[in-house]
Design an enzyme around this catalytic site. Structure first.
Site, PDB file in Angstrom:
ATOM      1  N   ASP A  70      -4.025   2.230  -5.392  1.00 13.71           N
ATOM      2  CA  ASP A  70      -3.061   2.342  -6.730  1.00 13.71           C
ATOM      3  C   ASP A  70      -3.470   0.746  -7.213  1.00 13.71           C
ATOM      4  O   ASP A  70      -4.314  -0.244  -7.015  1.00 13.71           O
ATOM      5  CB  ASP A  70      -2.143   2.172  -6.567  1.00 13.71           C
ATOM      6  CG  ASP A  70      -0.536   1.927  -5.736  1.00 13.71           C
ATOM      7  OD1 ASP A  70      -1.487   0.590  -5.821  1.00 13.71           O
ATOM      8  OD2 ASP A  70       0.083   1.959  -5.239  1.00 13.71           O
ATOM      9  N   THR A  72      -1.860  -1.631  -7.866  1.00 12.82           N
ATOM     10  CA  THR A  72      -0.897  -2.967  -7.800  1.00 12.82           C
ATOM     11  C   THR A  72      -1.778  -3.387  -6.444  1.00 12.82           C
ATOM     12  O   THR A  72      -2.153  -4.959  -6.143  1.00 12.82           O
ATOM     13  CB  THR A  72       0.119  -2.410  -6.615  1.00 12.82           C
ATOM     14  OG1 THR A  72      -0.186  -1.703  -5.095  1.00 12.82           O
ATOM     15  CG2 THR A  72       1.217  -1.393  -7.429  1.00 12.82           C
ATOM     16  N   ARG A  73      -3.731  -2.923  -6.182  1.00 10.08           N
ATOM     17  CA  ARG A  73      -4.266  -3.746  -5.388  1.00 10.08           C
ATOM     18  C   ARG A  73      -5.413  -4.200  -5.996  1.00 10.08           C
ATOM     19  O   ARG A  73      -6.036  -3.200  -6.596  1.00 10.08           O
ATOM     20  CB  ARG A  73      -4.826  -2.807  -4.573  1.00 10.08           C
ATOM     21  CG  ARG A  73      -3.496  -2.125  -3.164  1.00 10.08           C
ATOM     22  CD  ARG A  73      -2.574  -3.419  -2.478  1.00 10.08           C
ATOM     23  NE  ARG A  73      -2.138  -2.926  -1.821  1.00 10.08           N
ATOM     24  CZ  ARG A  73      -0.772  -2.536  -1.940  1.00 10.08           C
ATOM     25  NH1 ARG A  73      -0.262  -2.454  -2.785  1.00 10.08           N
ATOM     26  NH2 ARG A  73      -0.205  -2.131  -1.056  1.00 10.08           N
ATOM     27  N   HIS A 107       5.072   4.141  -3.840  1.00  8.60           N
ATOM     28  CA  HIS A 107       4.583   3.947  -5.379  1.00  8.60           C
ATOM     29  C   HIS A 107       4.635   4.552  -6.451  1.00  8.60           C
ATOM     30  O   HIS A 107       3.994   6.122  -6.544  1.00  8.60           O
ATOM     31  CB  HIS A 107       3.699   2.763  -5.924  1.00  8.60           C
ATOM     32  CG  HIS A 107       3.543   2.246  -4.290  1.00  8.60           C
ATOM     33  ND1 HIS A 107       1.961   1.297  -4.318  1.00  8.60           N
ATOM     34  CD2 HIS A 107       4.790   1.199  -3.938  1.00  8.60           C
ATOM     35  CE1 HIS A 107       2.870   0.381  -3.172  1.00  8.60           C
ATOM     36  NE2 HIS A 107       3.938   0.399  -2.617  1.00  8.60           N
ATOM     37  N   HIS A 171      -0.700  -7.878   5.622  1.00 10.07           N
ATOM     38  CA  HIS A 171      -0.263  -7.590   4.976  1.00 10.07           C
ATOM     39  C   HIS A 171       1.309  -8.114   5.768  1.00 10.07           C
ATOM     40  O   HIS A 171       1.151  -7.566   7.553  1.00 10.07           O
ATOM     41  CB  HIS A 171      -0.426  -5.975   5.131  1.00 10.07           C
ATOM     42  CG  HIS A 171       0.099  -5.283   4.721  1.00 10.07           C
ATOM     43  ND1 HIS A 171       1.862  -4.655   5.593  1.00 10.07           N
ATOM     44  CD2 HIS A 171       1.091  -4.430   3.444  1.00 10.07           C
ATOM     45  CE1 HIS A 171       2.034  -3.483   4.674  1.00 10.07           C
ATOM     46  NE2 HIS A 171       1.666  -3.267   3.569  1.00 10.07           N
ATOM     47  N   LYS A 181      -4.411   2.382   7.044  1.00 11.93           N
ATOM     48  CA  LYS A 181      -3.782   2.075   5.828  1.00 11.93           C
ATOM     49  C   LYS A 181      -4.013   3.136   4.500  1.00 11.93           C
ATOM     50  O   LYS A 181      -2.350   3.434   3.731  1.00 11.93           O
ATOM     51  CB  LYS A 181      -3.614   1.162   5.237  1.00 11.93           C
ATOM     52  CG  LYS A 181      -1.910   0.437   4.598  1.00 11.93           C
ATOM     53  CD  LYS A 181      -2.167  -1.269   3.773  1.00 11.93           C
ATOM     54  CE  LYS A 181      -0.881  -1.243   3.986  1.00 11.93           C
ATOM     55  NZ  LYS A 181      -0.612  -0.831   2.945  1.00 11.93           N
ATOM     56  N   HIS A 197       7.892   2.623   8.182  1.00  7.12           N
ATOM     57  CA  HIS A 197       8.079   1.530   7.441  1.00  7.12           C
ATOM     58  C   HIS A 197       9.422   0.819   8.075  1.00  7.12           C
ATOM     59  O   HIS A 197       9.688   0.146   7.811  1.00  7.12           O
ATOM     60  CB  HIS A 197       8.477   1.087   6.162  1.00  7.12           C
ATOM     61  CG  HIS A 197       7.237   1.298   5.240  1.00  7.12           C
ATOM     62  ND1 HIS A 197       5.432   2.085   5.671  1.00  7.12           N
ATOM     63  CD2 HIS A 197       6.707   0.499   3.909  1.00  7.12           C
ATOM     64  CE1 HIS A 197       4.543   1.331   4.631  1.00  7.12           C
ATOM     65  NE2 HIS A 197       5.408   0.178   3.913  1.00  7.12           N
ATOM     66  N   GLN A 291       5.924  -6.073  -5.409  1.00  2.00           N
ATOM     67  CA  GLN A 291       5.115  -6.563  -4.953  1.00  2.00           C
ATOM     68  C   GLN A 291       4.646  -8.040  -4.664  1.00  2.00           C
ATOM     69  O   GLN A 291       4.004  -8.846  -3.798  1.00  2.00           O
ATOM     70  CB  GLN A 291       3.394  -6.121  -6.181  1.00  2.00           C
ATOM     71  CG  GLN A 291       3.378  -4.876  -6.167  1.00  2.00           C
ATOM     72  CD  GLN A 291       3.012  -4.046  -4.940  1.00  2.00           C
ATOM     73  OE1 GLN A 291       2.295  -4.701  -3.902  1.00  2.00           O
ATOM     74  NE2 GLN A 291       3.132  -2.938  -4.633  1.00  2.00           N
ATOM     75  N   LYS A 294       5.813 -10.115  -1.717  1.00  2.00           N
ATOM     76  CA  LYS A 294       5.174 -10.477  -0.725  1.00  2.00           C
ATOM     77  C   LYS A 294       4.414 -11.793  -0.640  1.00  2.00           C
ATOM     78  O   LYS A 294       4.229 -12.820   0.397  1.00  2.00           O
ATOM     79  CB  LYS A 294       3.771  -9.892  -0.257  1.00  2.00           C
ATOM     80  CG  LYS A 294       4.038  -8.162  -0.342  1.00  2.00           C
ATOM     81  CD  LYS A 294       2.546  -7.574  -0.644  1.00  2.00           C
ATOM     82  CE  LYS A 294       3.058  -6.135  -0.966  1.00  2.00           C
ATOM     83  NZ  LYS A 294       1.381  -5.567  -1.044  1.00  2.00           N
TER      84      LYS A 294
END
Length: 418
Positions: A70, A72-73, A107, A171, A181, A197, A291, A294
């Protein structure tokens, strides 16, 4: 020393005295070939797999699902999708047989503008592109060994051939991103994502660790159950340029990519500093707090206990998750978040416990688009800009403080040598 950090889609520039800077830490970034050549070479020599066109000839699929990440990457899909689509077409697959599924996990959905930016108008015009929803349009494909029922996106479940395109970076839970993933959490239902998770506190589930990692092991199991047959994964530098590409078998190709990612992202320093100054690397890595955590986690590894982490992260989407937001509002102190997740694991709330663990050990100063109240709800220190944050640091730690500076903190795998 002049420092430049990414903030959303722009740069923030400032100066530090040379004596304050212990070092500026980057992942490796040297490019030897053009991205198109790197990707083509990987697809022409797939690892533990037939070439994609031969898989198509053998399976003769009626429908193909291509699973991508999505918004976010930051993944170069405009370079990755065309060769995959071309190979499918050369093997006889028509455009209307292909569905591109945006693996959002839990997400929010990509906006039309975000999808257009990631894929380009030509692909959106020619192919069906859909967002996954972890709470809707799901099909059960069986149970994982722990008894968890695995529901995945219905369009993916119906597809005779499943392909995943992604990137490999460190990750926090899965060791590294990419590979299996794409299925879990990518296109799975909320219950399976929650179960996966919930193993976050297992010491084997950590950044940079993938062998015997229970989170990654369950992801691999889910990919096998779903029938994910082929992957194309890339390792990129901080400018999102392709350095390495791997294609083929879900596990073996991914593991080869991980070896390269380890070399590129590993950063060793001789000691911790009282101060670490970081950027997440700009949009979309700093799209929201969810996000950005991380990068803060990585910075904490190089920061002395009770030291200060200065974070430059725009967070224009706010906290990034409704449950995460509510847990923060409900908490009076960091310990409340940890106690709550220990009583019952809740997806989204788990990020609150990660924040709590960090702020119990370090002070976090946040420069963002968030309001002062929103920052305080994170148990962090609000500063309106980088210069005020640096004045705050100097007042607290004195003019001779030492700091690590990490412009792309989400892309490094930091380690203290001693």
């Amino acid at each position: 020393m002049n420092i430049k950090l990414r903030y959303g889609n722009k740069n923030i520039e400032f100066s530090l005295k040379d004596e304050n800077v212990a070092g500026v830490l980057y992942p490796q970034s040297k490019i030897n070939k053009k991205a198109e050549e790197i990707i083509a070479q990987a697809m022409s020599a797939p690892i533990s797999s037939e070439p994609l066109y031969k898989i198509v000839e053998r399976k003769k699929p009626d429908s193909v699902a291509i699973i991508i990440s999505d918004a976010t990457r930051p993944i170069p899909y405009k370079l990755m999708l065309p060769p995959v689509l071309n190979e499918l077409h050369l093997a006889g697959i028509k455009s209307q047989q292909i569905t591109i599924i945006i693996g959002t996990g839990c997400h929010r959905a990509n906006s039309c503008e975000e999808t257009k930016l990631a894929l380009g108008e030509d692909i959106i015009r020619e192919y069906q592109v859909i967002n996954h929803n972890c709470d809707d349009e799901l099909t059960s494909i069986g149970r994982l060994t722990d008894g968890t029922e695995l529901l995945i996106n219905t369009m993916a479940a119906k597809a005779n051939l499943k392909i995943a395109l992604g990137s490999i970076i460190p990750h926090k839970l899965a060791g590294y991103s990419g590979g299996s993933k794409a299925i879990l959490p990518g296109i799975s239902g909320r219950a399976a994502i929650t179960a996966n998770h919930s193993m976050m506190n297992d010491p084997r589930a950590a950044e940079g660790k993938w062998l015997n990692n229970p989170v990654r092991r369950q992801m691999d199991e889910a990919a096998k159950l779903a029938g994910l047959e082929y992957i194309l994964n890339v390792v990129c530098n901080e400018n999102n340029q392709v350095m390495v590409a791997v294609a083929g078998d879900v596990e073996n190709a991914w593991q080869e990519g991980v070896k390269h990612c380890q070399q590129i992202s590993s950063v060793s320093v001789p000691y911790k500093c009282p101060v670490t100054i970081i950027s997440c690397g700009g949009y979309p890595r700093d799209l929201n707090v969810y996000q950005s955590i991380k990068s803060i986690t990585n910075a904490s590894k190089l920061t002395e206990k009770r030291g200060t982490i200065v974070v430059v992260a725009r967070c224009q989407d706010g906290y990034g998750d409704d449950i995460f937001c509510q847990w923060l509002k409900d908490a009076f102190r960091p310990e409340d978040l940890i106690e709550r997740i220990n009583n019952k694991f809740v997806l989204g709330g788990h990020k609150g416990s990660v924040v709590a663990d960090i702020v119990k050990r370090h002070e976090v100063v946040l420069v963002s688009d968030l309001t002062e109240k929103e920052v305080k709800n994170l148990f962090m220190v609000y500063q309106p800009n980088i210069n005020s944050a640096l004045r705050y640091v100097e007042k607290k730690h004195g003019p001779e403080y030492r700091a690590w500076v990490i412009p792309y903190a989400g892309l490094v795998l930091p380690k203290v040598e001693r």
